[in-house]
Design a protein around this motif. Structure first.
Motif, PDB file in Angstrom:
ATOM      1  N   THR A   1      50.306  38.609  41.984  1.00 46.13           N
ATOM      2  CA  THR A   1      50.587  38.154  40.839  1.00 46.13           C
ATOM      3  C   THR A   1      49.581  37.693  39.939  1.00 46.13           C
ATOM      4  O   THR A   1      49.683  37.815  38.619  1.00 46.13           O
ATOM      5  CB  THR A   1      51.735  37.146  40.705  1.00 46.13           C
ATOM      6  OG1 THR A   1      50.914  36.013  41.155  1.00 46.13           O
ATOM      7  CG2 THR A   1      52.905  37.613  41.635  1.00 46.13           C
ATOM      8  N   LEU A   2      48.361  37.912  40.259  1.00 43.80           N
ATOM      9  CA  LEU A   2      47.262  37.235  39.501  1.00 43.80           C
ATOM     10  C   LEU A   2      46.760  38.121  38.576  1.00 43.80           C
ATOM     11  O   LEU A   2      46.501  37.522  37.099  1.00 43.80           O
ATOM     12  CB  LEU A   2      45.821  36.702  40.289  1.00 43.80           C
ATOM     13  CG  LEU A   2      44.797  36.225  39.446  1.00 43.80           C
ATOM     14  CD1 LEU A   2      45.425  34.856  38.853  1.00 43.80           C
ATOM     15  CD2 LEU A   2      43.573  35.996  40.603  1.00 43.80           C
ATOM     16  N   GLY A   3      47.043  39.356  38.509  1.00 47.32           N
ATOM     17  CA  GLY A   3      46.531  40.491  37.729  1.00 47.32           C
ATOM     18  C   GLY A   3      47.317  40.339  36.199  1.00 47.32           C
ATOM     19  O   GLY A   3      46.776  40.491  35.271  1.00 47.32           O
ATOM     20  N   ALA A   4      48.366  39.619  36.323  1.00 46.25           N
ATOM     21  CA  ALA A   4      49.197  39.520  35.021  1.00 46.25           C
ATOM     22  C   ALA A   4      48.519  38.573  34.385  1.00 46.25           C
ATOM     23  O   ALA A   4      49.136  38.223  33.021  1.00 46.25           O
ATOM     24  CB  ALA A   4      50.888  39.397  35.475  1.00 46.25           C
ATOM     25  N   VAL A   5      47.983  37.608  34.832  1.00 40.76           N
ATOM     26  CA  VAL A   5      47.526  36.307  34.022  1.00 40.76           C
ATOM     27  C   VAL A   5      46.190  36.554  33.707  1.00 40.76           C
ATOM     28  O   VAL A   5      45.405  35.628  32.894  1.00 40.76           O
ATOM     29  CB  VAL A   5      47.820  35.036  34.504  1.00 40.76           C
ATOM     30  CG1 VAL A   5      49.167  34.929  34.807  1.00 40.76           C
ATOM     31  CG2 VAL A   5      46.738  34.875  35.771  1.00 40.76           C
ATOM     32  N   LEU A   6      45.220  37.301  34.250  1.00 40.00           N
ATOM     33  CA  LEU A   6      43.934  37.659  34.167  1.00 40.00           C
ATOM     34  C   LEU A   6      43.763  38.047  32.793  1.00 40.00           C
ATOM     35  O   LEU A   6      44.473  38.998  31.982  1.00 40.00           O
ATOM     36  CB  LEU A   6      43.139  38.480  34.947  1.00 40.00           C
ATOM     37  CG  LEU A   6      42.831  37.934  36.234  1.00 40.00           C
ATOM     38  CD1 LEU A   6      42.383  39.030  37.087  1.00 40.00           C
ATOM     39  CD2 LEU A   6      41.939  36.873  36.160  1.00 40.00           C
ATOM     40  N   GLU A   7      42.931  37.518  31.718  1.00 40.74           N
ATOM     41  CA  GLU A   7      42.793  37.961  30.326  1.00 40.74           C
ATOM     42  C   GLU A   7      42.412  39.154  30.284  1.00 40.74           C
ATOM     43  O   GLU A   7      41.170  39.468  30.952  1.00 40.74           O
ATOM     44  CB  GLU A   7      41.925  36.789  29.500  1.00 40.74           C
ATOM     45  CG  GLU A   7      42.721  35.411  28.984  1.00 40.74           C
ATOM     46  CD  GLU A   7      43.479  35.922  27.888  1.00 40.74           C
ATOM     47  OE1 GLU A   7      43.620  36.591  27.029  1.00 40.74           O
ATOM     48  OE2 GLU A   7      44.953  35.404  28.184  1.00 40.74           O
ATOM     49  N   THR A   8      42.709  40.131  29.451  1.00 40.15           N
ATOM     50  CA  THR A   8      42.291  41.534  29.337  1.00 40.15           C
ATOM     51  C   THR A   8      41.748  41.890  27.797  1.00 40.15           C
ATOM     52  O   THR A   8      42.261  42.958  27.406  1.00 40.15           O
ATOM     53  CB  THR A   8      43.225  42.435  29.848  1.00 40.15           C
ATOM     54  OG1 THR A   8      44.420  42.365  29.113  1.00 40.15           O
ATOM     55  CG2 THR A   8      43.400  42.183  31.204  1.00 40.15           C
ATOM     56  N   LYS A   9      40.830  40.818  27.595  1.00 38.28           N
ATOM     57  CA  LYS A   9      40.495  41.296  26.102  1.00 38.28           C
ATOM     58  C   LYS A   9      39.587  42.394  25.802  1.00 38.28           C
ATOM     59  O   LYS A   9      39.600  43.214  24.714  1.00 38.28           O
ATOM     60  CB  LYS A   9      39.605  40.210  25.634  1.00 38.28           C
ATOM     61  CG  LYS A   9      40.608  38.709  25.489  1.00 38.28           C
ATOM     62  CD  LYS A   9      39.556  37.751  24.938  1.00 38.28           C
ATOM     63  CE  LYS A   9      40.516  36.284  24.855  1.00 38.28           C
ATOM     64  NZ  LYS A   9      39.519  35.100  24.406  1.00 38.28           N
ATOM     65  N   GLN A  10      39.057  42.904  26.892  1.00 37.88           N
ATOM     66  CA  GLN A  10      38.118  44.017  26.818  1.00 37.88           C
ATOM     67  C   GLN A  10      38.874  45.210  27.137  1.00 37.88           C
ATOM     68  O   GLN A  10      38.203  46.436  27.069  1.00 37.88           O
ATOM     69  CB  GLN A  10      36.768  44.033  27.909  1.00 37.88           C
ATOM     70  CG  GLN A  10      36.200  42.829  27.536  1.00 37.88           C
ATOM     71  CD  GLN A  10      35.379  42.966  26.406  1.00 37.88           C
ATOM     72  OE1 GLN A  10      34.877  44.013  25.923  1.00 37.88           O
ATOM     73  NE2 GLN A  10      34.933  41.708  25.793  1.00 37.88           N
ATOM     74  N   LEU A  11      40.209  45.394  27.165  1.00 38.11           N
ATOM     75  CA  LEU A  11      40.691  46.543  27.596  1.00 38.11           C
ATOM     76  C   LEU A  11      41.467  47.203  26.399  1.00 38.11           C
ATOM     77  O   LEU A  11      41.912  46.661  25.389  1.00 38.11           O
ATOM     78  CB  LEU A  11      41.901  46.151  28.555  1.00 38.11           C
ATOM     79  CG  LEU A  11      41.370  45.609  30.132  1.00 38.11           C
ATOM     80  CD1 LEU A  11      42.775  45.210  30.841  1.00 38.11           C
ATOM     81  CD2 LEU A  11      40.894  46.779  30.651  1.00 38.11           C
ATOM     82  N   ASP A  12      41.621  48.659  26.834  1.00 33.25           N
ATOM     83  CA  ASP A  12      42.826  49.161  25.873  1.00 33.25           C
ATOM     84  C   ASP A  12      44.074  48.764  26.300  1.00 33.25           C
ATOM     85  O   ASP A  12      44.231  47.922  27.044  1.00 33.25           O
ATOM     86  CB  ASP A  12      42.709  50.672  26.084  1.00 33.25           C
ATOM     87  CG  ASP A  12      41.235  51.304  25.904  1.00 33.25           C
ATOM     88  OD1 ASP A  12      40.471  50.591  24.813  1.00 33.25           O
ATOM     89  OD2 ASP A  12      40.684  52.490  26.101  1.00 33.25           O
TER      90      ASP A  12
END
Length: 676
Positions: A296-307
């Motif tokens: 479940t951790l992937g849902a809370v990692l900030e993804t500011k660099q992503l499309d």
């Protein structure tokens, strides 16, 4: 009185003073607020100024504060730091006495001078709370941290408690990670599992520190990496965090870690980590491999660099010896859409972003993705997959792109060769010189851009260094802009020939203006783009050597000039249509009408690729980005643009064909004379 005792009393007094909550909310704005708005956060009455911040104290049983932001005349929660846990006391209960501040000991360890900071709050417990846990009870708690589990599991997983637990786990990883036994790892996992439960993941959105997910991931990796293995292996399983470890050596026939874990109430998700046998041969001595799965951790990692993509599998972390460079990972997809693209990524712990440059897709189907990733202990230790639904993948689209680029490059080279052969024959007048000069620069710019496009793909796929990707993107941006600005110059030249018949410009003036527009403007735009966005790490997009869009909007530095030129060149084509079709107006002869329609159609067909109007079809892919038909149409028209330039700009030009014919006849005569 002992100086240490005075220091402790002052520290406790400071803690007590800082812990006193505010009794009224604070509204922070550029303007003063009327008295009734001081209760805005509590009563949720409409706010006045967008962007205003209101800070509200927590209820008496909690410490901290809640922040609200004004949006559309309504208060929206920004962060919630209200917490009920006393993590200072919890940490003291599991710490050795020499790590405790003001413990009365004489040790000089760093821990003796390092007060605990949790969620921005300095210890909220009463003075002496930690001291009552010293002695034999404290020693037994140090063995496995089990004494603090009931307090943590009985607390609600609200945002404030989540932030404090993250800080507690970070502190444990930094100061209490020596001799990580099975008992310690079990307790650590139970604490982490409490805030990773799928039912509370939504609460992470209001945690004040947006990097809390990354901090937790680094802390788990650090602590688990020091796990002691019993009898060569270890396995510790919680519903939302699992840890496995094996002893490895060069004679091992490959090691694998298999995980099947709960993701939500609908079912489980699986992950698979394999250390290839050829990698194990690099080991100089026996060592250990640790892997951690976090569904479940992937849902809370900030993804500011992503499309606009999201994590589509569990996060798998590995802790390996430095000699091992690559690892094979298999991720089951959470969202199994048939058209969903998949991208293998590694979490860059220093920059706190997903990095696709460290991984490659080995295999991909509807349900799972196999990745090959580079393992670097200081940067890349955690991996996952991303899904980007808006990027359709098609074998036909890839084939069209490859064939189109190959044919385009060949056609452009041939176009430049033909222009070089016939140059002196077709540039005898000023207007023909200017036309062919623009055509040569259009062909040269597109040729270099196509070659750079291929090189940029190679740079990305081979995971070369970041600076090389920046350089490739800069020159790709420059030459694609140069292509458009030279097409714009050609459009201006056509308008000049149609509208300003009696106004003559010299060749030197034309060359100065053409070079300023064709290369000067692209150079200025390209330099400004990289200078403004690169210092903020916002020049490149994640997943390709090309301009960023979703963070810094660097792509606008290409889209805005390109679309503007397309619109202006479209106006040029309309002027040409009006001028060439004017002779048939008022004439009832059908043959002349037909001749005029043919002439107009021919001019439109000739000018469309030369003026870049085919790029206008890219708007269709923006409007409906999931339509494969639009993407194929766009790839066909622009992948073959080099061929269209050769055909319509060179081979169908009457003077060029005559010049080629004359050169061929001249070459035959010379060859005949030499032979005789």
């Amino acid at each position: 009185m002992d100086v240490r005792v005075i220091h402790c009393l002052l520290l406790w007094a400071a803690h007590f003073f800082l812990a006193v909550p505010h009794t009224t909310p604070r509204v922070l704005s550029n303007e003063s607020k009327p008295g009734d708005e001081q209760d805005a956060c509590i009563n949720l009455i409409p706010c006045q100024d967008n962007g205003a911040i209101c800070i509200q104290p927590c209820s008496p049983s909690f410490h901290g504060e809640t922040s609200f932001v004004c949006e559309d005349r309504k208060w929206r929660m920004l962060s919630d730091a209200c917490a009920s846990l006393d993590v200072q006391s919890l940490f003291q209960r599991i710490s050795r006495s020499e790590l405790l501040p003001c413990s009365g000991g004489h040790g000089d360890g760093a821990g003796a001078h390092l007060p605990f900071v949790g969620g921005g709050k300095l210890g909220h417990g009463k003075p002496g709370d930690g001291a009552k846990h010293f002695g034999a009870g404290n020693q037994s708690c140090q063995a496995d941290f089990s004494c603090i589990i009931p307090d943590i599991l009985s607390s609600p997983a609200i945002p404030g408690n989540i932030a404090d637990i993250v800080e507690l786990l970070k502190k444990i990883s930094l100061l209490l990670s020596e001799n990580v036994t099975r008992g310690k790892m079990q307790s650590y996992s139970r604490i982490a599992n409490h805030i990773l439960n799928s039912s509370v993941i939504s609460n992470w959105a209001f945690v004040k520190d947006r990097n809390a997910g990354s901090i937790l991931l680094d802390s788990v990796n650090l602590f688990a990496g020091k796990l002691l293995l019993r009898n060569g292996s270890e396995s510790i399983q919680e519903p939302f965090i699992a840890t496995k470890g094996y002893s490895i050596h060069r004679n091992t026939s490959g090691k694998s870690f298999d995980f099947s874990m709960e993701f939500n109430s609908t079912g489980n998700v699986t992950g698979h980590v394999v250390i290839p046998e050829e990698e194990l041969l690099r080991l100089p001595e026996a060592s250990k491999a640790i892997s951690v799965a976090l569904p479940t951790l992937g849902a809370v990692l900030e993804t500011k660099q992503l499309d606009p993509a999201f994590v589509n599998g569990m996060v798998l972390s590995v802790s390996l010896p430095e000699e091992l460079q690559n690892v094979l990972l298999t991720f089951e997809k959470l969202n199994k859409l048939e058209q969903a693209g998949a991208q293998c990524v590694a979490w860059h712990s220093a920059e706190r972003r997903w990095d696709p440059g460290a991984c490659q897709v080995r295999a991909h189907n509807v349900t799972a993705v196999v990745c090959v990733c580079a393992h670097r202990r200081r940067t890349y230790r955690s991996f996952s997959i991303l899904m980007a639904p808006a990027a359709p993948r098609s074998a036909a689209l890839d084939y069209i792109t490859r064939v189109g680029l190959g044919l385009s490059i060949f056609s452009l080279v041939l176009c430049l060769v033909v222009e070089a052969v016939v140059w002196h024959h077709v540039t005898k007048t000023e207007i023909t010189y200017m036309r062919h000069f623009c055509l040569v620069n259009i062909a040269a710019s597109l040729l270099v851009a196509d070659v750079l496009f291929i090189l940029a793909a190679i740079v990305h796929n081979t995971a070369l260094n970041y600076q090389l990707c920046v350089a490739a993107t800069f020159f790709l941006h420059f030459f694609y802009l140069a292509l458009f600005f030279w097409m714009f110059t050609l459009g201006l030249l056509i308008l000049y020939g149609l509208l300003f018949i009696f106004f003559k410009i010299t060749r030197s003036v034309f060359l100065a203006a053409a070079f300023s527009i064709g290369y000067g403007c692209p150079l200025v735009i390209s330099i400004l783009t990289v200078a403004i966005t690169e210092p903020k790490n916002g020049y490149l997009r994640s997943g390709a050597c090309w301009l960023n869009w979703y963070e810094t909007k660097a792509l606008l530095a290409f889209v805005v000039p390109a679309l503007s030129i397309i619109v202006m060149n479209l106006i040029v084509v309309l002027v040409v249509v009006v001028k060439t079709g004017r002779s048939s107006i008022g004439d009832g002869c059908k043959s002349q009408d037909l001749s005029s329609m043919i002439r107009v159609s021919k001019n439109v067909a000739l000018l469309t690729p030369l003026l870049g109007l085919t790029w206008g079809f890219g708007l269709a892919t923006i409007i409906d980005s999931r339509s494969l038909a639009f993407h194929i149409m766009f790839a066909l028209l622009n992948g073959f643009q080099g061929f269209f330039i050769l055909l319509f700009g060179t081979l169908l030009d009457r003077k060029t064909r005559e010049a080629l014919r004359m050169n061929c006849l001249s070459s035959r005569r010379k060859w005949g004379l030499e032979k005789s």
